[in-house]
Design a protein around this motif. Structure first.
Motif, mmCIF file in Angstrom:
data_model
loop_
_atom_site.group_PDB
_atom_site.id
_atom_site.type_symbol
_atom_site.label_atom_id
_atom_site.label_comp_id
_atom_site.label_asym_id
_atom_site.label_seq_id
_atom_site.Cartn_x
_atom_site.Cartn_y
_atom_site.Cartn_z
ATOM 1 N N UNK A 1 -0.387 -20.221 34.558
ATOM 2 C CA UNK A 1 -1.135 -20.568 33.341
ATOM 3 C C UNK A 1 -0.720 -19.670 32.179
ATOM 4 N N UNK A 2 -0.502 -18.399 32.483
ATOM 5 C CA UNK A 2 -0.034 -17.427 31.491
ATOM 6 C C UNK A 2 1.289 -17.879 30.873
ATOM 7 N N UNK A 3 2.213 -18.281 31.739
ATOM 8 C CA UNK A 3 3.547 -18.705 31.286
ATOM 9 C C UNK A 3 3.464 -19.947 30.398
ATOM 10 N N UNK A 4 2.630 -20.912 30.825
ATOM 11 C CA UNK A 4 2.446 -22.123 30.010
ATOM 12 C C UNK A 4 1.841 -21.748 28.662
ATOM 13 N N UNK A 5 0.911 -20.794 28.677
ATOM 14 C CA UNK A 5 0.233 -20.362 27.454
ATOM 15 C C UNK A 5 1.138 -19.706 26.433
ATOM 16 N N UNK A 6 2.205 -19.052 26.895
ATOM 17 C CA UNK A 6 3.146 -18.415 25.948
ATOM 18 C C UNK A 6 4.312 -19.333 25.593
ATOM 19 N N UNK A 7 4.286 -20.564 26.130
ATOM 20 C CA UNK A 7 5.292 -21.556 25.734
ATOM 21 C C UNK A 7 6.522 -21.628 26.610
ATOM 22 N N UNK A 8 6.460 -21.069 27.825
ATOM 23 C CA UNK A 8 7.596 -21.127 28.749
ATOM 24 C C UNK A 8 7.642 -22.493 29.436
ATOM 25 N N UNK A 9 8.835 -23.022 29.620
ATOM 26 C CA UNK A 9 9.015 -24.239 30.418
ATOM 27 C C UNK A 9 9.011 -23.821 31.890
ATOM 28 N N UNK A 10 7.830 -23.901 32.506
ATOM 29 C CA UNK A 10 7.675 -23.364 33.861
ATOM 30 C C UNK A 10 8.429 -24.163 34.922
ATOM 31 N N UNK A 11 8.744 -25.417 34.640
ATOM 32 C CA UNK A 11 9.438 -26.258 35.626
ATOM 33 C C UNK A 11 10.944 -25.989 35.671
ATOM 34 N N UNK A 12 11.463 -25.257 34.713
ATOM 35 C CA UNK A 12 12.915 -25.006 34.673
ATOM 36 C C UNK A 12 13.309 -23.976 35.732
ATOM 37 N N UNK A 13 14.589 -23.969 36.137
ATOM 38 C CA UNK A 13 15.037 -23.000 37.149
ATOM 39 C C UNK A 13 15.262 -21.596 36.593
ATOM 40 N N UNK A 14 14.995 -21.406 35.326
ATOM 41 C CA UNK A 14 15.192 -20.092 34.702
ATOM 42 C C UNK A 14 14.093 -19.128 35.135
ATOM 43 N N UNK A 15 14.467 -17.917 35.474
ATOM 44 C CA UNK A 15 13.494 -16.903 35.883
ATOM 45 C C UNK A 15 12.822 -16.251 34.689
ATOM 46 N N UNK A 16 11.531 -15.976 34.815
ATOM 47 C CA UNK A 16 10.766 -15.309 33.755
ATOM 48 C C UNK A 16 9.872 -14.238 34.357
ATOM 49 N N UNK A 17 9.760 -13.127 33.648
ATOM 50 C CA UNK A 17 8.903 -12.024 34.094
ATOM 51 C C UNK A 17 7.675 -11.955 33.193
ATOM 52 N N UNK A 18 6.489 -12.119 33.808
ATOM 53 C CA UNK A 18 5.212 -12.078 33.075
ATOM 54 C C UNK A 18 4.466 -10.815 33.486
ATOM 55 N N UNK A 19 4.046 -10.011 32.503
ATOM 56 C CA UNK A 19 3.233 -8.818 32.780
ATOM 57 C C UNK A 19 1.912 -8.978 32.041
ATOM 58 N N UNK A 20 0.832 -9.209 32.809
ATOM 59 C CA UNK A 20 -0.500 -9.392 32.223
ATOM 60 C C UNK A 20 -1.319 -8.120 32.448
ATOM 61 N N UNK A 21 -1.548 -7.378 31.350
ATOM 62 C CA UNK A 21 -2.304 -6.128 31.436
ATOM 63 C C UNK A 21 -3.736 -6.412 30.996
ATOM 64 N N UNK A 22 -4.635 -6.498 31.970
ATOM 65 C CA UNK A 22 -6.025 -6.832 31.689
ATOM 66 C C UNK A 22 -6.918 -5.609 31.644
ATOM 67 N N UNK A 23 -8.209 -5.815 31.902
ATOM 68 C CA UNK A 23 -9.179 -4.721 31.838
ATOM 69 C C UNK A 23 -9.139 -3.847 33.093
ATOM 70 N N UNK A 24 -9.193 -4.486 34.264
ATOM 71 C CA UNK A 24 -9.206 -3.728 35.526
ATOM 72 C C UNK A 24 -7.874 -3.768 36.264
ATOM 73 N N UNK A 25 -7.073 -4.796 35.983
ATOM 74 C CA UNK A 25 -5.838 -4.979 36.745
ATOM 75 C C UNK A 25 -4.653 -5.314 35.846
ATOM 76 N N UNK A 26 -3.462 -5.093 36.404
ATOM 77 C CA UNK A 26 -2.221 -5.552 35.781
ATOM 78 C C UNK A 26 -1.508 -6.418 36.811
ATOM 79 N N UNK A 27 -1.167 -7.647 36.419
ATOM 80 C CA UNK A 27 -0.478 -8.574 37.323
ATOM 81 C C UNK A 27 0.950 -8.770 36.819
ATOM 82 N N UNK A 28 1.903 -8.445 37.670
ATOM 83 C CA UNK A 28 3.327 -8.539 37.321
ATOM 84 C C UNK A 28 3.943 -9.634 38.188
ATOM 85 N N UNK A 29 4.522 -10.653 37.554
ATOM 86 C CA UNK A 29 4.997 -11.821 38.302
ATOM 87 C C UNK A 29 6.344 -12.308 37.797
ATOM 88 N N UNK A 30 7.168 -12.759 38.746
ATOM 89 C CA UNK A 30 8.411 -13.455 38.421
ATOM 90 C C UNK A 30 8.199 -14.916 38.790
#
Length: 339
Positions: free
Chosen positions: A135-164
């Motif tokens: 959802x984060x990736x879609x929200x920033x405008x990434x084409x999530x269905x493409x084979x291109x790799x993307x690194x998302x770092x979501x720094x929240x209040x209690x947690x940080x989620x790092x995803x490829x």
């Protein structure tokens, strides 16, 4: 997707809900204030105003801890109140819901998000979940269905989620218990240690917002009010940006160390894509000044920072609900299984 569809992002700090009918997003503090243990006194931003100020008979609590639901009863009440606030009326007819869940949690914890809606008084026709990094990736405008790799770092209040992510799925994901709240705690601790001044979490948050700089590029100060430990009397002290930098350094570097761990485990072809696309930085705590520059200094990767990083997940859910081509990104979590 049906018009009576809603998207939900349950953050530790903020509750976000989107309605497809009116295209409206409510973003308020995920807080509830209860009087005499069972009477709902306030919720959302108004309840947060009472935090650390309430008398003994009013309890102010945060139902979500470290990205997962810790208090299902109060979370149910909050969900129903925010749903009613979004619609401007009482509980409506059957609706579809999509809720964002962190990736690096157990199936039982994921199911709790689903059950919260299923067991509430709000009539739900269909409930699905979407992985928060997607959802984060879609929200920033990434084409999530493409084979291109993307690194998302979501720094929240209690947690940080790092995803490829790649091809509409999550290749790697790591959830660490470091976020804005931990930075607030370290600021409270260093102010107490250096000035014998006890300050509240809300004051620490204001110090962070005004002074926190990941590379200590600025030189400014903020007057904080609290209680002197020695005299027990109210006192104030001018806090410097250098002191705040000293307080938050360790937490910021633990986030960067986790980013490096994910990068080390990333398949070479996806790593090549990430060099070109850079890091997508989201979450409310990514607004800390120069945090992107610090990550660039440590990893050599460029930073993509959204104008409203705290709302990228809910905007992503809104897009998924609005676009039928993205409906496959949603799924129903597995039923509870007992041996």
């Amino acid at each position: 997707m049906a018009q009576h569809s809603y998207g939900i992002d349950l953050g530790t700090s903020n509750f976000k809900i989107f309605g497809l009918t009116n295209k409206k997003i409510i973003n308020e503090k995920n807080v509830i204030a209860k009087k005499n243990k069972d009477e709902v006194f306030q919720f959302g931003d108004l309840a947060f105003e009472m935090y650390e100020k309430a008398p003994e008979n009013i309890e102010v609590s945060f139902p979500v801890k470290f990205g997962v639901i810790a208090d299902i009863k109060n979370m149910d009440i909050l969900f129903e109140r925010f749903f009613k606030k979004l619609n401007g009326k009482g509980i409506t007819g059957s609706s579809n819901f999509c809720i964002a869940v962190p990736t690096d949690i157990t199936e039982v914890e994921k199911r709790a998000f689903y059950d919260m809606i299923a067991e509430s008084r709000v009539k739900a026709k269909h409930i699905s979940v979407v992985e928060k990094p997607i959802a984060d990736a879609v929200g920033v405008g990434i084409d999530v269905e493409s084979p291109r790799g993307n690194l998302i770092v979501n720094i929240g209040a209690d947690t940080t989620e790092i995803s490829v992510i790649s091809l509409g799925g999550i290749v790697l994901s790591k959830l660490i218990k470091t976020g804005g709240s931990k930075l607030d705690d370290t600021i409270c601790s260093i102010v107490r240690k250096k000035y014998n001044l006890v300050i509240g979490r809300r004051t620490a948050e204001q110090i962070k917002i005004n002074l926190a700089d990941a590379i200590n590029a600025s030189s400014s100060s903020y007057v904080a009010f609290g209680r002197n430990i020695v005299t027990g009397l109210p006192a104030s002290k001018e806090i410097s940006s250098e002191l705040v930098f000293e307080a938050i350094q360790e937490c910021l570097h633990s986030i960067i160390d986790s980013i490096k761990v994910i990068l080390e485990r990333t398949p070479p072809e996806l790593a090549a894509d990430i060099i070109n696309t850079g890091v997508y930085l989201t979450g409310g705590s990514s607004l800390i000044q120069n945090i992107g520059q610090l990550i660039t200094n440590e990893t050599g990767l460029k930073i993509n920072l959204d104008d409203e990083p705290e709302e990228t997940v809910i905007r992503g859910i809104a897009e998924i609900l609005s676009n039928n081509k993205l409906s496959e990104l949603m799924y129903v979590p597995r039923e509870k299984q007992y041996n």
